[in-house]
Every structure is written in C-alpha cells, then in structure tokens.
Design a protein around this motif. Sequence first.
Motif, PDB file in Angstrom:
ATOM      1  N   GLU A 148       0.857  -1.188   0.000  1.00 14.87           N
ATOM      2  CA  GLU A 148       0.000   0.000   0.000  1.00 14.87           C
ATOM      3  C   GLU A 148       0.892   1.237   0.000  1.00 14.87           C
ATOM      4  O   GLU A 148       2.048   1.188   0.424  1.00 14.87           O
ATOM      5  N   VAL A 149       0.315   2.339  -0.486  1.00 15.41           N
ATOM      6  CA  VAL A 149       1.059   3.590  -0.584  1.00 15.41           C
ATOM      7  C   VAL A 149       0.227   4.679   0.093  1.00 15.41           C
ATOM      8  O   VAL A 149      -0.975   4.777  -0.140  1.00 15.41           O
ATOM      9  N   ILE A 150       0.884   5.450   0.964  1.00 12.30           N
ATOM     10  CA  ILE A 150       0.198   6.570   1.617  1.00 12.30           C
ATOM     11  C   ILE A 150       0.968   7.838   1.261  1.00 12.30           C
ATOM     12  O   ILE A 150       2.189   7.891   1.442  1.00 12.30           O
ATOM     13  N   VAL A 151       0.268   8.823   0.726  1.00  7.68           N
ATOM     14  CA  VAL A 151       0.918  10.060   0.307  1.00  7.68           C
ATOM     15  C   VAL A 151       0.464  11.182   1.241  1.00  7.68           C
ATOM     16  O   VAL A 151      -0.740  11.423   1.377  1.00  7.68           O
ATOM     17  N   ALA A 152       1.431  11.842   1.902  1.00  8.31           N
ATOM     18  CA  ALA A 152       1.108  13.005   2.747  1.00  8.31           C
ATOM     19  C   ALA A 152       1.242  14.257   1.890  1.00  8.31           C
ATOM     20  O   ALA A 152       2.312  14.544   1.373  1.00  8.31           O
ATOM     21  N   LEU A 153       0.124  14.972   1.727  1.00 10.55           N
ATOM     22  CA  LEU A 153       0.075  16.121   0.821  1.00 10.55           C
ATOM     23  C   LEU A 153      -0.205  17.403   1.587  1.00 10.55           C
ATOM     24  O   LEU A 153      -0.882  17.373   2.615  1.00 10.55           O
ATOM     25  N   PRO A 154       0.258  18.562   1.072  1.00  5.09           N
ATOM     26  CA  PRO A 154      -0.176  19.826   1.664  1.00  5.09           C
ATOM     27  C   PRO A 154      -1.690  19.994   1.480  1.00  5.09           C
ATOM     28  O   PRO A 154      -2.263  19.455   0.519  1.00  5.09           O
ATOM     29  N   ALA A 155      -2.318  20.738   2.398  1.00  2.28           N
ATOM     30  CA  ALA A 155      -3.785  20.837   2.420  1.00  2.28           C
ATOM     31  C   ALA A 155      -4.357  21.249   1.071  1.00  2.28           C
ATOM     32  O   ALA A 155      -5.367  20.700   0.617  1.00  2.28           O
ATOM     33  N   GLU A 156      -3.688  22.218   0.383  1.00  8.63           N
ATOM     34  CA  GLU A 156      -4.277  22.706  -0.873  1.00  8.63           C
ATOM     35  C   GLU A 156      -4.290  21.633  -1.962  1.00  8.63           C
ATOM     36  O   GLU A 156      -5.188  21.586  -2.793  1.00  8.63           O
ATOM     37  N   LEU A 170      -4.500   9.121   0.707  1.00  7.27           N
ATOM     38  CA  LEU A 170      -3.933  10.458   0.800  1.00  7.27           C
ATOM     39  C   LEU A 170      -4.232  10.990   2.189  1.00  7.27           C
ATOM     40  O   LEU A 170      -5.335  10.808   2.707  1.00  7.27           O
ATOM     41  N   VAL A 171      -3.236  11.615   2.816  1.00  4.55           N
ATOM     42  CA  VAL A 171      -3.468  12.244   4.119  1.00  4.55           C
ATOM     43  C   VAL A 171      -2.883  13.650   4.099  1.00  4.55           C
ATOM     44  O   VAL A 171      -2.057  13.976   3.240  1.00  4.55           O
ATOM     45  N   ALA A 172      -3.326  14.464   5.060  1.00  5.04           N
ATOM     46  CA  ALA A 172      -2.804  15.829   5.147  1.00  5.04           C
ATOM     47  C   ALA A 172      -1.419  15.805   5.775  1.00  5.04           C
ATOM     48  O   ALA A 172      -1.190  15.121   6.768  1.00  5.04           O
ATOM     49  N   GLY A 173      -0.510  16.548   5.180  1.00  3.98           N
ATOM     50  CA  GLY A 173       0.837  16.653   5.742  1.00  3.98           C
ATOM     51  C   GLY A 173       0.833  17.544   6.966  1.00  3.98           C
ATOM     52  O   GLY A 173      -0.105  18.316   7.188  1.00  3.98           O
ATOM     53  N   GLY A 174       1.883  17.428   7.786  1.00  6.64           N
ATOM     54  CA  GLY A 174       1.987  18.262   8.978  1.00  6.64           C
ATOM     55  C   GLY A 174       2.942  19.417   8.751  1.00  6.64           C
ATOM     56  O   GLY A 174       3.393  19.658   7.639  1.00  6.64           O
TER      57      GLY A 174
END
Length: 404
Positions: A48-56, A74-78
């Motif tokens: 599985e692959v999880i990508v942390a992205l900036p909110a925009e 996809l998840v929100a980055g910190g």
Amino acid sequence: MQVTAIIAAGGRGQRFGGEVPKQLVSVGGRPILERAVTAFLSHPAIHEVIVALPAELLADPPAYLCAAPKRCRLVAGGVRRQDSVRQAFQVASERSDLIVIHDAARPFASADLIARTIEAAAEGGAALAAVTARDTVKRGALAAGRSGPDGVGAQLMVVAETLPRDSIYLAQTPQAFRRDVLRDGLALGETGADATDEATLAERAGHAVRLVEGEATNIKITTPADLLVAEAIARGSQERAASERMEFRIGAGYDVHRLVEGRLLVLGGVSIPFERGLLGYSDADAVCHAVTDAVLGAAAAGDIGRHFPDTDPKWRDWSSIDLLRRAAAIVNAHGYAIANVDVVVIAERPKLAPFLDQMRANVAHAIGVAIGAVGIKGKTNEGLGELGRGEAIAVHAVALITRN
Ligand code: MG
C-alpha cells in the motif's frame, strides 16, 4: 511480509519558489510527484502507498495519485516532515511489518534501490539509501573575531577540520523501518526532537540503521537549478527503459544429497515412499534447493546458503518448499517475475513418474506461476558412478525471469 510506502510530499518547497508547487513541476514530461509515487505503486514488494500532501493539494488531488489498483491513501501533511510521516503512519495497515519512507522530491529512485532498502531493513530493523561523498568534506566555523567582507553581510567562514571522506555518507531516501523501530523514532520526535529524516529519529531512539548503496541519479529536487540535472536523468532513464523492456535473465541451480536409511524422501514438496531418504538439513528437498538457487541466481540475488544459512537454527523447522516461496518473493522484490523453470532429477531409484505432476504443482504454487511453467523430468544415471549406484540424488534446474 507486508510493506507500506509513505511518500512525504507535505512540504511547500520554499527553496524552490514559483507559482506551481514543486511536487507538480514536470521533468521529462511527468510531474515529480507522479514519478515518485509511481515508483512505489508499481513496485511488487509494496502493498500500500500513503501520500502526505499539503492541504491545498489534498483538497484537489491530481488524478494520477492512486489511480492504480493498489491500496493507496492520501493524508494531510503536517508542519514538519516528521509530522507528515506520523499522520501517514497512523493510517498504515495494521498488517504492515515494514514501512518505507520516500521524499516526493526524489523522482528517480529505482526499483532495485527500493528492493535493496526493504531487504536491509527486514534483516536489520532500519536501513537508508546513502551515497559516499565524492568531494573532500570540510567542516566550517566562523572566523574568530571577524565579520563578513562588508562588515554586516555573510560571516567569514574558515575550515575547522577536514573530515575523513571514506566514512562520510550522504543520506537519501528511501529509508525503511520495521514498524516498532519507526514507532520508537516518531515517539521521540513527538517530544520535540526535530529531524530532517526519519533515520535520525531511529538513531536517536537507539536503533542501528543500515547503510544501503544509494544512487547518484536519485537526486532531490530542491531548487530550480536541479531541474536541469533532472531533465537529463529523465532522458537517460527513458532510453534505458526502452532497452530494458525486453530484459530476460536466466539462472542455474544444482544440488545433490546422499541417500541414507531412516530419512523421509522429499522431492518438490512430495513425500515419496522409499526405503531411504536424502540426508541433509531440514527435509533435504534437493528439487526445491536447486530451483531456489536457479531463481535467485537469475536475479543475481545470491543463493540458498546466503539467505537461509544452515547455521541459523531459525530455518531448521522450515520446509524447503516454504524457503522456495521466500526466494521467489526476493526475486520479485528485485523487480523480476519468474517466467518458467525446468528441472532434471537424476535418481536411479525410485521411479519418480507417478509423483512428477504433484511436484510440479507444488513448485509452481511456491513460485507463483502456472503449472505449465514448471517442467520436472526424472532421469537415471545409467548405472554410472555414485548416482548410478543409488548413493545420492542430484538435481539440475534452470529458471527464466523477466523484468516486471
Ligand atoms: Mg541442498
């Protein structure tokens, strides 16, 4: 072994400038982020692959993210990199044994590099890709009692020491961790420790981190000037990919075991009724051993003794068919699919014909191919030599593998 990949794309690329977020800039006609994510989505060792992205970006993610059938989130980055990784780690599958983390700004990590890093972390708990320093490495210090040339600008620096270059490694990603090791590192990060990569957190938590040979082309795109280099690498890899598309490789395997009384005869995972059996470690299944060496050899991935040493008691209870299954997984992790294997079993007695189809089915199942892709033939040695006298059984195997 289940493996989750985390792609850290949470940053805003402040050193990069420009209108378009750095991750979405194209090199060689494809966005940097797409290249980084695809390397893991298409990798056979990744589940599985999880990508942390900036909110925009999370609000309106590009279509190429997670278009693949593989499990992808996809998840929100910190705020900090380690915060992005923590958010992603929280949603990682409970079944994942290993987490591999990669910078979204590194679009050129090869499948081999990913496989090497995963393999090293599976063995040692933590591993990171790194390259040796090519330039001589100096540590700088402020010149004593001096300010910059204009009196207010940059401070005047002098060399404090020259570091021995042969022990200097420049860290890249991927970096891979056993789940508990990463959990320890991130817990430490939560207490305020800041780090530019996860390996630093694992080191501080007291874990040994293995160094894996990185790639000079696995560059991190940080400034617009890096794009020129990236374009050149993309051009080179497109040309290489075209020539690799037809890549076939073969491997050979051989094994021989003595026949003795008081042992079960196991060949290709089948227990064969006979008055003697093969002498050796575990079940001494010479068919599985020869096929294991053939598939590993085709990928230039070592041999049965390196991966499953008979000096390690942990393999004592493993059947050889299970070791073969693990060997096939290693070959897959190197980016290859097994096409077919062919086997010759040299046994004066017993007659193997009634058992060949079951042996083929067992081997095919273990290496993940159709039964039609496994040939096993029995031969006698025409009474010649020790094989002909029935003192031993020998097995020859060849395997063909193709680039995934
Ligand atoms: Mg053997």
